[in-house]
Design an enzyme around this catalytic site. Structure first.
Site, mmCIF file in Angstrom:
data_model
loop_
_atom_site.group_PDB
_atom_site.id
_atom_site.type_symbol
_atom_site.label_atom_id
_atom_site.label_comp_id
_atom_site.label_asym_id
_atom_site.label_seq_id
_atom_site.Cartn_x
_atom_site.Cartn_y
_atom_site.Cartn_z
ATOM 1 N N ASP A 192 0.825 -1.211 0.000
ATOM 2 C CA ASP A 192 0.000 0.000 0.000
ATOM 3 C C ASP A 192 0.863 1.267 0.000
ATOM 4 O O ASP A 192 2.073 1.209 0.276
ATOM 5 C CB ASP A 192 -0.879 -0.025 1.262
ATOM 6 C CG ASP A 192 -2.271 0.513 1.019
ATOM 7 O OD1 ASP A 192 -2.426 1.325 0.097
ATOM 8 O OD2 ASP A 192 -3.191 0.139 1.770
ATOM 9 N N ASP B 189 -10.501 1.706 -3.915
ATOM 10 C CA ASP B 189 -11.138 1.281 -2.657
ATOM 11 C C ASP B 189 -12.657 1.264 -2.810
ATOM 12 O O ASP B 189 -13.374 0.879 -1.889
ATOM 13 C CB ASP B 189 -10.760 2.244 -1.522
ATOM 14 C CG ASP B 189 -9.418 1.882 -0.910
ATOM 15 O OD1 ASP B 189 -8.853 0.833 -1.271
ATOM 16 O OD2 ASP B 189 -8.920 2.659 -0.070
HETATM 17 C C1 DGJ Z 1 -5.971 1.391 1.871
HETATM 18 C C2 DGJ Z 1 -6.218 0.286 0.910
HETATM 19 O O1 DGJ Z 1 -6.644 0.770 -0.304
HETATM 20 C C3 DGJ Z 1 -7.216 -0.691 1.524
HETATM 21 O O2 DGJ Z 1 -7.540 -1.685 0.609
HETATM 22 C C4 DGJ Z 1 -6.609 -1.256 2.770
HETATM 23 O O3 DGJ Z 1 -5.502 -2.054 2.452
HETATM 24 C C5 DGJ Z 1 -6.222 -0.141 3.718
HETATM 25 N N1 DGJ Z 1 -5.422 0.851 3.089
HETATM 26 C C6 DGJ Z 1 -5.487 -0.690 4.900
HETATM 27 O O4 DGJ Z 1 -5.041 0.292 5.739
#
Ligand code: DGJ
Length: 721
Positions: free
Chosen positions: A450, A514
């Site tokens: 991430d 997301d």
């Molecule tokens: C942001 C990501 O896009 C999510 O899928 C997840 O992994 C969160 N961070 C975790 O903190």
């Protein structure tokens, strides 16, 4: 005069590259490089004739001789648009003028060496036309002088024809990446800059020029995109002369390219894609080229369950083991433990930087879970965010200087975190060794990596470090993969904040967004795939009530949407009903059966007359099969919704067409359209007549399976209406 009548000198000054319906003609006869043509092949035309056709009139109130600004677009030639190079040597050297020194060419490449002898700067440009028709442009600049040369900008600019009258690029935000912006290609400069140290959610993945009325299937498109995950510039300029160009390159921070004597600056590679077949043609070329890379994932893309929206930070071995067992029972092949397993990371305020398994939450380490996951026949994936650090972490307490920053100040926090300075050798080694140890010790097959904040004040020792930070993450990924053969890495940045062709060279999957609400997701996937093939785009069945929109959707719409990517689930399926689990099973089985087609064929976005619906699909390379989706996003405009056409199949072949539902799609009709029960028809009829859509509720979708009747038929649709 024909091409064969040309003098030796003229032939040497013109280099032509041709592949797969694309022709690129570079002319250095004027002593500097200029593009004579980038588009569909022109046939047997001499360079002289082409030059004569392109040489404009001389208007009043202009230079006495017409000027093609060439690729360097120097102001010294009288070009008044944005030059390719902006730099200086102290207070001098503001106006470069390059001359060709040498040209080398092969069937696939042309390299041009240029020098400005007064400025003592040389440039090398290499054009490579891949077998798939993608033009890759590499450019480097060398300071041949005895003093520092400051480079502020070096872009690759390519001309597009006058008939390119529109531009297309993309913007976005968290949960809404890659929204298209199409507008007249007006005089002036359209400049899309990514200044976040990553493309960002707002970054355009490509800058396009379009002819009139370009659709997914028709019209000409010229697109340029940077193979780079740091700052970038994508530009479209129509000069006062009327000529239009696209320009792409790295956004260089002030002072980032202070070139010492002998130093070389290399632009990230630019991919330039021409299509005579609309936007889908551009996508097809880009997909084919990415698929031709030796590093392109070769194994079937495993159906994934990511636990983030199922449990968030609430890690519990018992619950996660049950979730893994449930996942395996519905056909999941890769189980990914997300954020929250390490250090003091019980929420997003602390722990980033401490990549050791939390003894508090995982007293026996991750092995009990990963062993169970493996025993269930699944791969085990784990989340990291190694470029970041929380101030509340052991790492930051020990090394507060290991952040990208400007001396004397700490950048503003974002998600309570700072950016770790991976250009610092010890910080890099810390992350590499800790991550590597966890991968080895915990049986990790897959990393979700991430990157949850933009870079602010991205300095190292007082100088900007975005470029070196970007190179560092590439190096880190490559090193992890070489240490752990078979390891795959997913690039995530709060969803789709770091999706670019540069990262595509180092990662195996992108987390597209997301946004798991399928209604929003339809659009995000539709446009992200203009460059990136679906097998690289993670797409998950989210919770019944979307955590990002509050909308409620049944399994059918979520599953149909997630089918057209590297599919997965991100939902606490311990709470799913038996009917929902049954629908998921039907869906995972269908995905497994059809994924080799979905991940190798041509992505088609249907030009549909009713904006309330989106139709799209994938046609197999040999055109023997296809899988399409019809997604009703809002109420259809007619009581009997418009027919959706399916272009691109073999016109003369006969196909069996049937609808697939993993659970019944909600519809307001006494009876569905007749074809849904199954029909034999031709590719030509599918392209011209199409299929009358059912009267679905808004936010419902169906899948259409199309198989040539003489093709091998081993797979029956799970539920045919
Ligand atoms: C942001 C990501 O896009 C999510 O899928 C997840 O992994 C969160 N961070 C975790 O903190």
């Amino acid at each position: 005069m024909t091409a064969t009548d040309l003098t030796r000198t003229d032939r040497d000054s013109v280099s032509t590259l041709r592949a797969d319906g694309v022709e690129f003609i570079l002319d250095v006869s004027a002593g500097y490089p200029a593009v004579l043509h980038w588009g569909a092949p022109l046939g047997d035309i001499s360079p002289e004739a082409l030059r004569a056709m392109r040489t404009p009139a001389i208007p009043h109130n202009d230079l006495d001789e017409p000027v093609d600004p060439g690729l360097m677009r120097e102001a010294a030639r009288g070009f008044m648009g944005r030059p390719a190079i902006r730099g200086h040597r102290g207070a001098t050297g503001f106006s470069p003028l390059f001359a060709v020194v040498d040209v080398h060419s092969t069937d696939r490449t042309v390299s041009v060496f240029l020098r400005d002898t007064a400025l003592e700067v040389s440039v090398e440009q290499t054009f490579t036309l891949t077998a798939e028709g993608v033009l890759l442009v590499d450019m480097s600049l060398t300071n041949e002088g005895a003093t520092v040369y400051t480079l502020d900008e070096l872009l690759v600019w390519l001309p597009v024809p006058d008939r390119a009258i529109e531009t297309l690029d993309f913007s976005g935000r968290w949960l809404r990446e890659r929204q298209p912006h199409r507008m007249p290609f007006a005089p002036g400069l359209r400049l899309r800059e990514s200044r976040e140290g990553r493309p960002g959610h707002d970054g355009t993945i490509v800058q396009c020029a379009l002819t009139e009325n370009v659709s997914f299937q028709s019209g000409e498109v010229w697109g340029m995109s940077l193979l780079w995950s740091g700052g970038s510039i994508h530009a479209a300029e129509r000069a006062a002369t009327g000529r239009a160009t696209l320009g792409v390159g790295e956004l260089i921070e002030p002072g980032e390219a202070e070139l010492e004597p002998g130093a070389v600056y290399r632009c990230p590679t630019v991919a330039a894609v021409y299509s005579a077949d609309g936007l889908d043609g551009m996508g097809a070329r880009s997909h084919a080229w990415l698929r031709s890379r030796p590093s392109h994932p070769a194994t079937p893309r495993p159906l994934t369950l990511n636990v983030w929206e199922a449990v968030y930070f609430d890690h519990d071995l018992g619950t996660l083991t049950r979730l893994a067992e449930r996942a395996a029972s519905v056909g999941v092949e890769r189980f990914v433990l997300d954020d929250g397993w390490f250090g003091s990371r019980r929420d997003d305020w602390s722990g980033l930087g401490d990549w050791t398994v939390s003894a508090e939450v995982w007293p026996e380490g991750l092995r009990p879970l990963s062993d169970r996951v493996h025993a269930l026949g699944m791969q085990f994936g784990l989340w990291f965010e190694g470029e970041m650090v929380n101030p509340d972490s052991d790492l930051y307490r020990a090394h507060p200087d290991w952040i990208l920053h400007v001396s004397g100040r700490v950048p503003p926090l974002a998600r309570h975190q700072l950016v770790l300075d991976l250009t610092h050798a010890d910080a890099f080694a810390h992350v590499l060794e800790q991550v590597s140890a966890v991968v080895a010790d915990s049986g990790v097959d897959y990393i979700k990596w991430d990157h949850n904040r933009m870079l602010v004040d991205p300095g190292h020792d007082g100088v900007p470090a975005v470029r070196r930070q970007t190179e560092a993450i590439y190096r880190l990924f490559d090193e992890l993969k070489s240490r752990h053969p078979g390891l795959e890495i997913e690039s995530c940045a709060s969803g789709g904040g770091r999706i670019d062709l540069g990262m595509a060279m180092h990662a195996d999957r992108f987390w597209t967004s997301d946004q798991n609400d399928p209604l929003e997701r339809q659009q995000i996937q539709r446009w992200t795939s203009v460059m990136i093939p679906p097998e690289l785009l993670g797409s998950h069945v989210g919770p019944t009530i979307s955590h990002s929109s509050g909308r409620r959707h049944g399994v059918q719409f979520r599953a149909v949407t997630a089918l057209f990517g590297h599919a997965g689930i991100e939902w606490n399926i311990l709470e799913a009903t038996d009917d929902e689990l049954e629908a998921l099973r039907a869906w995972t089985a269908f995905y497994r059966e059809r994924r080799s087609l979905l991940h190798s064929g041509r992505t088609v976005r249907v030009d549909h007359p009713d904006p309330s619906a989106l139709a799209h699909g994938v046609i197999g390379e040999d055109r023997s099969s296809a899988v399409f989706a019809y997604a009703q996003c809002a109420t259809a405009s007619g009581t009997s919704p418009a027919a959706f056409r399916i272009p691109g199949l073999d016109p003369d072949a006969v196909y069996r067409v049937a609808a697939v539902e993993f659970e019944p799609a909600q519809a307001v009709q006494r009876r569905g359209p007749a074809w849904m029960a199954g029909v034999h028809t031709t590719g030509r009829a599918l392209a011209q007549v199409g299929l009358r859509a059912p009267v679905l509720w808004p936010e419902q979708a169906i899948v259409v399976v199309i198989d040539r009747v003489d093709a091998d038929q081993t797979v029956a649709p799970p539920v045919a209406s």
